[in-house]
Design an enzyme around this catalytic site. Sequence first.
Site, PDB file in Angstrom:
ATOM      1  N   CYS A   1       3.474   3.425   9.303  1.00 56.95           N
ATOM      2  CA  CYS A   1       3.580   4.772   8.721  1.00 56.95           C
ATOM      3  C   CYS A   1       4.469   5.673   9.590  1.00 56.95           C
ATOM      4  CB  CYS A   1       2.184   5.386   8.565  1.00 56.95           C
ATOM      5  SG  CYS A   1       2.273   7.026   7.833  1.00 56.95           S
TER       6      CYS A   1
ATOM      7  N   PRO B   1       0.845  -1.202   0.000  1.00 56.86           N
ATOM      8  CA  PRO B   1       0.000   0.000   0.000  1.00 56.86           C
ATOM      9  C   PRO B   1       0.878   1.249   0.000  1.00 56.86           C
ATOM     10  CG  PRO B   1       0.120  -0.949   2.209  1.00 56.86           C
ATOM     11  CD  PRO B   1       0.885  -1.872   1.309  1.00 56.86           C
TER      12      PRO B   1
ATOM     13  N   ASN C   1       9.329  -7.107   3.130  1.00 55.62           N
ATOM     14  CA  ASN C   1       9.125  -5.858   2.381  1.00 55.62           C
ATOM     15  C   ASN C   1      10.322  -4.933   2.579  1.00 55.62           C
ATOM     16  OD1 ASN C   1       7.566  -2.821   3.151  1.00 55.62           O
ATOM     17  ND2 ASN C   1       7.573  -3.596   1.065  1.00 55.62           N
ATOM     18  N   GLY C   2      10.658  -4.224   1.495  1.00 57.22           N
ATOM     19  CA  GLY C   2      11.726  -3.226   1.557  1.00 57.22           C
ATOM     20  C   GLY C   2      12.731  -3.384   0.437  1.00 57.22           C
ATOM     21  N   ASP C   3      12.756  -2.379  -0.470  1.00 56.41           N
ATOM     22  CA  ASP C   3      13.783  -2.297  -1.511  1.00 56.41           C
ATOM     23  C   ASP C   3      13.736  -3.432  -2.533  1.00 56.41           C
ATOM     24  OD1 ASP C   3      14.589  -0.089  -0.105  1.00 56.41           O
ATOM     25  OD2 ASP C   3      16.328  -1.051   0.812  1.00 56.41           O
TER      26      ASP C   3
ATOM     27  N   GLN D   1      -6.659  -1.466   4.318  1.00 55.73           N
ATOM     28  CA  GLN D   1      -5.774  -1.090   5.438  1.00 55.73           C
ATOM     29  C   GLN D   1      -6.363   0.086   6.214  1.00 55.73           C
ATOM     30  OE1 GLN D   1      -1.934   1.189   5.362  1.00 55.73           O
ATOM     31  NE2 GLN D   1      -1.063  -0.813   5.820  1.00 55.73           N
TER      32      GLN D   1
HETATM   33  C1  LIG Z   1       4.603   7.373  -1.026  1.00 58.41           C
HETATM   34  C2  LIG Z   1       4.478   6.223  -0.076  1.00 58.41           C
HETATM   35  C3  LIG Z   1       3.265   6.002   0.558  1.00 58.41           C
HETATM   36  C4  LIG Z   1       3.133   4.930   1.463  1.00 58.41           C
HETATM   37  N1  LIG Z   1       1.912   4.698   2.039  1.00 58.41           N
HETATM   38  C5  LIG Z   1       1.748   3.607   2.848  1.00 58.41           C
HETATM   39  C6  LIG Z   1       0.462   3.268   3.368  1.00 58.41           C
HETATM   40  O1  LIG Z   1      -0.558   3.914   3.089  1.00 58.41           O
HETATM   41  N2  LIG Z   1       0.386   2.173   4.191  1.00 58.41           N
HETATM   42  C7  LIG Z   1       1.488   1.414   4.508  1.00 58.41           C
HETATM   43  O2  LIG Z   1       1.377   0.441   5.252  1.00 58.41           O
HETATM   44  N3  LIG Z   1       2.702   1.704   4.001  1.00 58.41           N
HETATM   45  C8  LIG Z   1       2.852   2.763   3.173  1.00 58.41           C
HETATM   46  N4  LIG Z   1       4.065   3.014   2.607  1.00 58.41           N
HETATM   47  C9  LIG Z   1       5.186   2.077   2.859  1.00 58.41           C
HETATM   48  C10 LIG Z   1       5.246   1.002   1.765  1.00 58.41           C
HETATM   49  O3  LIG Z   1       4.109   0.181   1.788  1.00 58.41           O
HETATM   50  C11 LIG Z   1       6.500   0.110   1.943  1.00 58.41           C
HETATM   51  O4  LIG Z   1       6.449  -0.489   3.205  1.00 58.41           O
HETATM   52  C12 LIG Z   1       7.802   0.909   1.818  1.00 58.41           C
HETATM   53  O5  LIG Z   1       7.767   1.799   0.722  1.00 58.41           O
HETATM   54  C13 LIG Z   1       9.001  -0.028   1.654  1.00 58.41           C
HETATM   55  O6  LIG Z   1       8.820  -0.875   0.549  1.00 58.41           O
HETATM   56  P1  LIG Z   1       9.500  -0.575  -0.897  1.00 58.41           P
HETATM   57  O7  LIG Z   1      10.971  -0.406  -0.662  1.00 58.41           O
HETATM   58  O8  LIG Z   1       9.143  -1.760  -1.735  1.00 58.41           O
HETATM   59  O9  LIG Z   1       8.886   0.699  -1.391  1.00 58.41           O
HETATM   60  C14 LIG Z   1       4.236   4.097   1.731  1.00 58.41           C
HETATM   61  C15 LIG Z   1       5.448   4.335   1.081  1.00 58.41           C
HETATM   62  C16 LIG Z   1       5.582   5.364   0.186  1.00 58.41           C
HETATM   63  C17 LIG Z   1       6.904   5.566  -0.517  1.00 58.41           C
END
Ligand SMILES: Cc1cc2nc3c(=O)[nH]c(=O)nc-3n(C[C@H](O)[C@H](O)[C@H](O)COP(=O)(O)O)c2cc1C
Length: 338
Positions: free
Chosen positions: A118, A18, A218-220, A79
């Site tokens: 968050c 999300p 999750n992450g990167d 969520q």
């Molecule tokens: C612009 C933005 C908005 C996000 N909004 C949410 C959210 O609404 N709920 C949530 O659980 N995580 C949110 N996240 C976190 C992401 O779900 C994820 O955990 C985080 O970006 C790390 O994963 P990634 O490296 O694949 O991006 C947000 C991240 C970004 C960059």
Amino acid sequence: MSVSFGGVTLRHGLMLAPMAGATDLSFRELCRLHGAEYTVTEMISAKALVLEQGSRRTKVHRTAQLATVTQVEAPTAIQIFGHEPTVMAEAARLLASGEYAGAVSTALPVAIDINMGCPVPKIVNNGEGSALMKQPDVAVAIVRAVKAAVKLPVTVKLRAGWDSEHRNAPELAQRLEDAGADLLCVHGRTRQQFYEPSSDNRIIRAVKTAVSIPVIGNGDLCCAADVTRMIEETGCDGVMIGRGALGNPFVFREVCAALEHRPYTPPTMHERMDTALAHACDMIARKGERIALAEVRKHMAWYCRGVRGAAAVRNALMRAESLAAIREALQGLLEIDL
Ligand SMILES: Cc1cc2nc3c(=O)[nH]c(=O)nc-3n(C[C@H](O)[C@H](O)[C@H](O)COP(=O)(O)O)c2cc1C
């Protein structure tokens, strides 16, 4: 790698993360089309949803609209964020039933996900999002209350911890499992780290070892090699891809091919641009050109990432004031390809 929880089974456990302001319905449907097996709505304020229901003056149910789920994107979790167990439970009850003012969904959610990750100040200053990791008793009370309010599986998305001194994800994970959580997704950074430096897979492994419910890493994750590494290093049951999918919904196809030991053909520039344009059209059709344009420009710029010589196209996209201007700017990319 596969995931089963509640009545949900995902062959590869491949999920779209999300992201508020980015993973709206248009993008979630697009990612499903390209191989994401599961989507999660943008975070929804439990309190705003509940208050909106009680207000006679509310004409447009904006929070309820954010919770729209369709058959195209299903299976989907909704969520919610908040800090009051009773309010979280009431919001979850409404969302699970699908019966609330402003509901326009064509499918019901398959799970309620609770945001404990968050990092944004206005959220954590309210004791919500990742601040719940500092208040384990409240976090547990929320899971218990939501669990008691709905028959659906209850999942939690959390971080490594609050800061480097408080990396309590494994301990909290055990307590959340005891409280009834059906699945956990762990982003390997603390709240203090926001989105830099790189995510730590060791904490995801520690959570996986600490609990017996499915754990999603999750992450990167930006390509198949990142996912393979995550699986090897953490033993996770599934993965959630966030920023790596922005402008690149094809990443799910790539990961799927790798997990099935099939060759992967990246999209041609034509396919990339057709996808971008269809994405823009869908956003505008759903939200109207005036409201959608700022978000459309952001997404279109992501489609240009990594394309050599695309700076002029990106600039034109950023100035675009209509769908026609976006279409014209995107044509510029096809010329680069030739
Ligand atoms: C612009 C933005 C908005 C996000 N909004 C949410 C959210 O609404 N709920 C949530 O659980 N995580 C949110 N996240 C976190 C992401 O779900 C994820 O955990 C985080 O970006 C790390 O994963 P990634 O490296 O694949 O991006 C947000 C991240 C970004 C960059």
